[in-house]
Design a protein around this motif. Structure first.
Motif, PDB file in Angstrom:
ATOM      1  N   ASN A 196      36.414 -31.345  19.855  1.00 37.11           N
ATOM      2  CA  ASN A 196      35.079 -31.915  20.105  1.00 37.11           C
ATOM      3  C   ASN A 196      34.942 -33.401  19.791  1.00 37.11           C
ATOM      4  O   ASN A 196      33.835 -33.935  19.844  1.00 37.11           O
ATOM      5  CB  ASN A 196      34.035 -31.140  19.288  1.00 37.11           C
ATOM      6  N   PHE A 197      36.057 -34.086  19.468  1.00 37.52           N
ATOM      7  CA  PHE A 197      35.950 -35.477  19.022  1.00 37.52           C
ATOM      8  C   PHE A 197      35.375 -36.404  20.086  1.00 37.52           C
ATOM      9  O   PHE A 197      34.874 -37.481  19.778  1.00 37.52           O
ATOM     10  CB  PHE A 197      37.328 -35.999  18.576  1.00 37.52           C
ATOM     11  N   GLN A 198      35.430 -36.013  21.366  1.00 37.42           N
ATOM     12  CA  GLN A 198      34.906 -36.865  22.435  1.00 37.42           C
ATOM     13  C   GLN A 198      33.389 -36.757  22.569  1.00 37.42           C
ATOM     14  O   GLN A 198      32.784 -37.499  23.331  1.00 37.42           O
ATOM     15  CB  GLN A 198      35.576 -36.513  23.763  1.00 37.42           C
ATOM     16  N   GLN A 199      32.808 -35.849  21.828  1.00 36.02           N
ATOM     17  CA  GLN A 199      31.362 -35.681  21.819  1.00 36.02           C
ATOM     18  C   GLN A 199      30.804 -36.115  20.474  1.00 36.02           C
ATOM     19  O   GLN A 199      31.554 -36.370  19.531  1.00 36.02           O
ATOM     20  CB  GLN A 199      31.008 -34.213  22.091  1.00 36.02           C
ATOM     21  N   LYS A 200      29.485 -36.159  20.371  1.00 31.42           N
ATOM     22  CA  LYS A 200      28.850 -36.491  19.106  1.00 31.42           C
ATOM     23  C   LYS A 200      29.042 -35.338  18.138  1.00 31.42           C
ATOM     24  O   LYS A 200      28.759 -34.185  18.462  1.00 31.42           O
ATOM     25  CB  LYS A 200      27.356 -36.750  19.321  1.00 31.42           C
ATOM     26  N   ILE A 201      29.548 -35.621  16.946  1.00 30.77           N
ATOM     27  CA  ILE A 201      29.745 -34.595  15.920  1.00 30.77           C
ATOM     28  C   ILE A 201      28.929 -34.978  14.688  1.00 30.77           C
ATOM     29  O   ILE A 201      29.174 -36.016  14.073  1.00 30.77           O
ATOM     30  CB  ILE A 201      31.231 -34.459  15.538  1.00 30.77           C
ATOM     31  N   GLU A 202      27.966 -34.166  14.348  1.00 33.56           N
ATOM     32  CA  GLU A 202      27.162 -34.392  13.158  1.00 33.56           C
ATOM     33  C   GLU A 202      27.861 -33.784  11.942  1.00 33.56           C
ATOM     34  O   GLU A 202      28.572 -32.778  12.051  1.00 33.56           O
ATOM     35  CB  GLU A 202      25.778 -33.765  13.321  1.00 33.56           C
ATOM     36  N   LEU A 203      27.632 -34.387  10.791  1.00 33.80           N
ATOM     37  CA  LEU A 203      28.216 -33.884   9.551  1.00 33.80           C
ATOM     38  C   LEU A 203      27.781 -32.435   9.298  1.00 33.80           C
ATOM     39  O   LEU A 203      28.570 -31.599   8.850  1.00 33.80           O
ATOM     40  CB  LEU A 203      27.799 -34.773   8.382  1.00 33.80           C
ATOM     41  N   GLU A 204      26.520 -32.143   9.628  1.00 37.57           N
ATOM     42  CA  GLU A 204      26.003 -30.786   9.428  1.00 37.57           C
ATOM     43  C   GLU A 204      26.777 -29.761  10.258  1.00 37.57           C
ATOM     44  O   GLU A 204      27.002 -28.635   9.811  1.00 37.57           O
ATOM     45  CB  GLU A 204      24.520 -30.721   9.799  1.00 37.57           C
ATOM     46  N   GLU A 205      27.190 -30.157  11.461  1.00 38.76           N
ATOM     47  CA  GLU A 205      27.935 -29.248  12.332  1.00 38.76           C
ATOM     48  C   GLU A 205      29.310 -28.925  11.737  1.00 38.76           C
ATOM     49  O   GLU A 205      29.761 -27.774  11.756  1.00 38.76           O
ATOM     50  CB  GLU A 205      28.097 -29.870  13.720  1.00 38.76           C
ATOM     51  N   ALA A 206      29.983 -29.958  11.223  1.00 42.94           N
ATOM     52  CA  ALA A 206      31.300 -29.747  10.614  1.00 42.94           C
ATOM     53  C   ALA A 206      31.176 -28.881   9.366  1.00 42.94           C
ATOM     54  O   ALA A 206      32.016 -28.002   9.124  1.00 42.94           O
ATOM     55  CB  ALA A 206      31.928 -31.089  10.267  1.00 42.94           C
ATOM     56  N   ALA A 207      30.115 -29.111   8.561  1.00 39.67           N
ATOM     57  CA  ALA A 207      29.896 -28.302   7.364  1.00 39.67           C
ATOM     58  C   ALA A 207      29.646 -26.843   7.736  1.00 39.67           C
ATOM     59  O   ALA A 207      30.103 -25.917   7.048  1.00 39.67           O
ATOM     60  CB  ALA A 207      28.716 -28.857   6.566  1.00 39.67           C
ATOM     61  N   LYS A 208      28.953 -26.634   8.845  1.00 42.99           N
ATOM     62  CA  LYS A 208      28.670 -25.272   9.304  1.00 42.99           C
ATOM     63  C   LYS A 208      29.954 -24.553   9.701  1.00 42.99           C
ATOM     64  O   LYS A 208      30.125 -23.359   9.451  1.00 42.99           O
ATOM     65  CB  LYS A 208      27.702 -25.318  10.484  1.00 42.99           C
ATOM     66  N   VAL A 209      30.890 -25.291  10.342  1.00 40.94           N
ATOM     67  CA  VAL A 209      32.179 -24.706  10.706  1.00 40.94           C
ATOM     68  C   VAL A 209      32.908 -24.197   9.463  1.00 40.94           C
ATOM     69  O   VAL A 209      33.544 -23.141   9.480  1.00 40.94           O
ATOM     70  CB  VAL A 209      33.056 -25.748  11.443  1.00 40.94           C
ATOM     71  N   ALA A 210      32.793 -24.946   8.366  1.00 40.13           N
ATOM     72  CA  ALA A 210      33.436 -24.563   7.104  1.00 40.13           C
ATOM     73  C   ALA A 210      32.588 -23.597   6.286  1.00 40.13           C
ATOM     74  O   ALA A 210      33.009 -23.162   5.209  1.00 40.13           O
ATOM     75  CB  ALA A 210      33.734 -25.814   6.276  1.00 40.13           C
ATOM     76  N   ASN A 211      31.390 -23.280   6.809  1.00 32.23           N
ATOM     77  CA  ASN A 211      30.462 -22.380   6.104  1.00 32.23           C
ATOM     78  C   ASN A 211      30.117 -22.915   4.719  1.00 32.23           C
ATOM     79  O   ASN A 211      30.157 -22.191   3.714  1.00 32.23           O
ATOM     80  CB  ASN A 211      31.057 -20.971   6.004  1.00 32.23           C
ATOM     81  N   MET A 212      29.769 -24.223   4.678  1.00 30.00           N
ATOM     82  CA  MET A 212      29.450 -24.888   3.414  1.00 30.00           C
ATOM     83  C   MET A 212      28.193 -25.716   3.577  1.00 30.00           C
ATOM     84  O   MET A 212      27.813 -26.085   4.693  1.00 30.00           O
ATOM     85  CB  MET A 212      30.601 -25.813   2.978  1.00 30.00           C
ATOM     86  N   SER A 213      27.571 -26.055   2.472  1.00 22.71           N
ATOM     87  CA  SER A 213      26.479 -27.025   2.505  1.00 22.71           C
ATOM     88  C   SER A 213      27.067 -28.401   2.774  1.00 22.71           C
ATOM     89  O   SER A 213      28.270 -28.619   2.593  1.00 22.71           O
ATOM     90  CB  SER A 213      25.730 -27.034   1.177  1.00 22.71           C
ATOM     91  N   LYS A 214      26.217 -29.339   3.190  1.00 17.81           N
ATOM     92  CA  LYS A 214      26.720 -30.669   3.536  1.00 17.81           C
ATOM     93  C   LYS A 214      27.375 -31.347   2.327  1.00 17.81           C
ATOM     94  O   LYS A 214      28.444 -31.945   2.449  1.00 17.81           O
ATOM     95  CB  LYS A 214      25.578 -31.520   4.091  1.00 17.81           C
ATOM     96  N   SER A 215      26.733 -31.268   1.172  1.00 18.22           N
ATOM     97  CA  SER A 215      27.275 -31.939  -0.014  1.00 18.22           C
ATOM     98  C   SER A 215      28.587 -31.287  -0.470  1.00 18.22           C
ATOM     99  O   SER A 215      29.549 -31.973  -0.821  1.00 18.22           O
ATOM    100  CB  SER A 215      26.248 -31.925  -1.149  1.00 18.22           C
ATOM    101  N   ALA A 216      28.634 -29.956  -0.429  1.00 17.77           N
ATOM    102  CA  ALA A 216      29.859 -29.257  -0.824  1.00 17.77           C
ATOM    103  C   ALA A 216      30.986 -29.565   0.151  1.00 17.77           C
ATOM    104  O   ALA A 216      32.146 -29.731  -0.243  1.00 17.77           O
ATOM    105  CB  ALA A 216      29.601 -27.753  -0.895  1.00 17.77           C
ATOM    106  N   PHE A 217      30.637 -29.653   1.434  1.00 17.21           N
ATOM    107  CA  PHE A 217      31.638 -29.959   2.449  1.00 17.21           C
ATOM    108  C   PHE A 217      32.233 -31.347   2.225  1.00 17.21           C
ATOM    109  O   PHE A 217      33.447 -31.532   2.314  1.00 17.21           O
ATOM    110  CB  PHE A 217      31.012 -29.882   3.842  1.00 17.21           C
ATOM    111  N   CYS A 218      31.392 -32.321   1.935  1.00 19.33           N
ATOM    112  CA  CYS A 218      31.875 -33.694   1.714  1.00 19.33           C
ATOM    113  C   CYS A 218      32.853 -33.745   0.537  1.00 19.33           C
ATOM    114  O   CYS A 218      33.898 -34.389   0.615  1.00 19.33           O
ATOM    115  CB  CYS A 218      30.701 -34.633   1.456  1.00 19.33           C
TER     116      CYS A 218
END
Length: 292
Positions: A196-218
């Motif tokens: 998906n790198f050719q599209q807009k990727i929000e931090l929240e979306e990546a955190a959701k893939v990892a099943n984590m909160s945004k802060s925990a994901f970071c």
């Protein structure tokens, strides 16, 4: 889909596998395996992902990939259409270090080959005269049997170990982070970004893939990769943009959007921060390599 561990089967009378695939299109998902892999693409084109490197492949390309480095080849959309007459032909060799015996590569005479194999975890594109020498060896290998198979494979490794025609693909940082982590969450994130790198990727979306909160994901991503998610995403996009700049087919503005940046000015800024050159300087620096 999670990263797939591919199981490589070898005939009882052989210590490693060679094959020629003739298919309507490449079918393998994002995967890894403990074997070294040499691939000669006789006929096919599409996108190649090796670790955090995203590149194109075409007829005549050759790639060598070290053990357990995640990779995938995906053909262009035309290959997957109904009634398509497109075809993919690939010569493939899979082998393990143990194919030669446990301590074979520790011999002093194997030092150059040992060094090459260690660095091949990054994935290697084979170019120039080296590629043509290996193609000839592959043709012989495919029809050989008994000890001749071992001799030819060693000759191929010797050619690679002494070559200056090699282009390393994935970054060393990616390889180290991947080797040190057995975390399936990290694998899922890499796969998600690769697709998906050719599209807009929000931090929240990546955190959701990892099943984590945004802060925990970071925190998790920084601890595993030594870089922020934004740095990782921009690095992958810029690595891909360098390939497009070298091709010379798109304008710099077109490349910016093709690589997932939301504006050419932001692309220019990130590219210079990452490489030290502007995209235009990068293109001019490699202008003698661009096919007209």
């Amino acid at each position: 889909m999670s990263l797939v561990l591919e199981e490589i089967s070898v005939k009882n009378e052989h210590s490693f596998r060679t094959k020629i695939d003739v298919l309507p299109h490449i079918k393998v998902p994002w995967h890894h395996h403990p074997e070294y892999e040499l691939i000669f693409i006789e006929k096919s084109k599409g996108t190649l992902i090796v670790g955090d490197c995203i590149d194109k492949f075409k007829d005549g390309d050759m790639v060598f990939i070290g053990p357990n480095t995640p990779h995938v080849m995906k053909n262009e959309n035309l290959y997957y259409q109904n009634n398509s007459e497109m075809q993919a032909i690939a010569w493939v060799v899979h082998f393990k270090k143990e194919s030669f015996g446990k301590e074979f590569f520790l011999l002093p005479e194997m030092s150059r080959i040992r060094k090459f194999l260690k660095k091949s975890f990054q994935g290697v594109r084979v170019n120039g005269s080296t590629k043509f020498k290996i193609i000839q060896q592959l043709k012989t290998l495919h029809t050989s049997d008994f000890a001749q198979r071992i001799i030819i494979l060693l000759q191929i490794l010797q050619i690679l170990a002494l070559s200056d025609d090699l282009e390393y693909l994935a970054s060393e940082n990616f390889v180290e982070s991947f080797k040190q982590s057995s975390n399936q969450k990290l694998y899922k994130i890499y796969e998600y970004v690769s697709k998906n790198f050719q599209q807009k990727i929000e931090l929240e979306e990546a955190a959701k893939v990892a099943n984590m909160s945004k802060s925990a994901f970071c925190r998790f991503f920084k601890s595993k990769t030594k870089k922020t998610f934004s740095e990782f995403l921009n690095e992958m996009r810029i690595n891909y943009s360098k390939k497009l700049l070298l091709e010379g087919k798109l304008t710099i503005a077109q490349i910016a959007y093709e690589c997932g940046f939301n504006s050419p000015s932001y692309f220019n800024k990130q590219f210079k921060a990452f490489t030290g050159n502007s995209p235009l300087q990068e293109r001019e620096k490699n202008s003698d390599l661009i096919s007209i």
